[in-house]
Design an enzyme around this catalytic site. Sequence first.
Site, PDB file in Angstrom:
ATOM      1  N   HIS A  39      -1.992   1.221   6.911  1.00 31.86           N
ATOM      2  CA  HIS A  39      -3.119   2.137   6.688  1.00 31.86           C
ATOM      3  C   HIS A  39      -3.785   1.817   5.357  1.00 31.86           C
ATOM      4  CE1 HIS A  39      -0.766   4.224   3.643  1.00 31.86           C
ATOM      5  NE2 HIS A  39       0.242   4.205   4.482  1.00 31.86           N
ATOM      6  N   ASP A  56       3.386   0.199   5.476  1.00 27.88           N
ATOM      7  CA  ASP A  56       3.910  -0.975   4.778  1.00 27.88           C
ATOM      8  C   ASP A  56       5.323  -1.290   5.252  1.00 27.88           C
ATOM      9  OD1 ASP A  56       4.866   1.380   3.656  1.00 27.88           O
ATOM     10  OD2 ASP A  56       4.804   0.657   1.598  1.00 27.88           O
TER      11      ASP A  56
END
Length: 421
Positions: A42, A320
């Site tokens: 994101h 991540d």
Amino acid sequence: MKKRSLVFSFVWLACGSVVAQTDDYKPMDNYKLEQVLVVSRHNLRTPFTWNNATLARSTPNSWPKWNENGNELTTKGGALEVYMGHYFRVWLQNAGLLPEVGCPEKDDVYIYSNSRQRTVATAQFFTVGAFPSCDITVHHRPLPEKDTWDSMDPIFNYVITNKDSSFKELTRKAMNDKLNSLNLESSYRLLEELIDYKNSGSCKEDNKCSLIEAKNTFIVEPGSDPNISGPLKVGNSMAEALMMEYYEGFPLEQITWGKVLSPQQWQQLMKLRNGYQEIQFSAPMVSQNLAKPLVTYISNTLIGTPKEDSPKLILLVGHDTNIATLLSALQAEDYQLPHQYETTPIGGKVVFQRWSNKNSKQDFLKIEYVYQSVNQIRNAEKLTLDNPPQHVTLSLKGCPINAQGFCLWSDFEKVLKTALR
């Protein structure tokens, strides 16, 4: 393996569709792009609300105020993702994967996001940039009222499922070995000075006055990710919050309370953030367990389904941790990301490309990490012909690449099967 930087293979003008190819890209003339699968983190978000207590007690200073709620994509993060979406559209048009004019066919694009505001919004902004005025659906589960492990989409959920006691012990040992291999003392010292740790609530009230001398504890339990309790978790939380403020564009003197950091100091500080993630997920056995749902999805999409029956572009928007565990599970070779402090940067994308050779009729894989530099994020720079995003070619241990960054698709299939054992 020596880390490699990719030649700018696709660039674009933000205000149009002009694309240039360099001489280094000419060998691609014999290749046709057949399919692209993107695993994206994101874009820019606010700090996590569950870190509020840690942030408040670790420094006597006040933290800057954000306009958005905690854990959410920011307005700036949305703009950055629009730029990236536009960039990908022009590349895919130029490569002949999608039509040069108009919208793609309904079944040619599939966009899937984890069930979090920051991931869904990222996918939506990418879609706006890539396919303006087109009816492209962003698929996702309903957004939960609260971020919890059990509300995560299973494909993106990076939790331990192995309940074997030996797995726990091997994981703890791997984490401890990795911690011992990292030299973080200078990073701790820089952080302590920066946040005035000796005058913090943690020091004055809890008698925790030294991050260097404190001990870390490794927590490995089914239903959660491998966790670290202690100074490294504090350092990770602090470094991450400071980095997000830098990305967002807060005045430098406000971010670090009058102590403006050099690029080298930012790099040193972010060793705490990168080190935390590396300790969590560097062991392939751990990452294979955590990333299995995502690897399974990728395998089913790229191998289990004939390419002519599968979407030409698949975008998966997660976190991540999804990227870190995926690359570790696939045993990616070490890499460096120039002009970045994070190893899995905000908005960064691991791009799996399926190419066919027109002469040999063989299929090949090419993997690139496409991301925005620290300055491009902080300055909200539009990506243009003169200011493209950064590119790094990745390689997998079981899938050696040639000079153009290609490995045999058949080797990639073996890598996926190994990761799913």
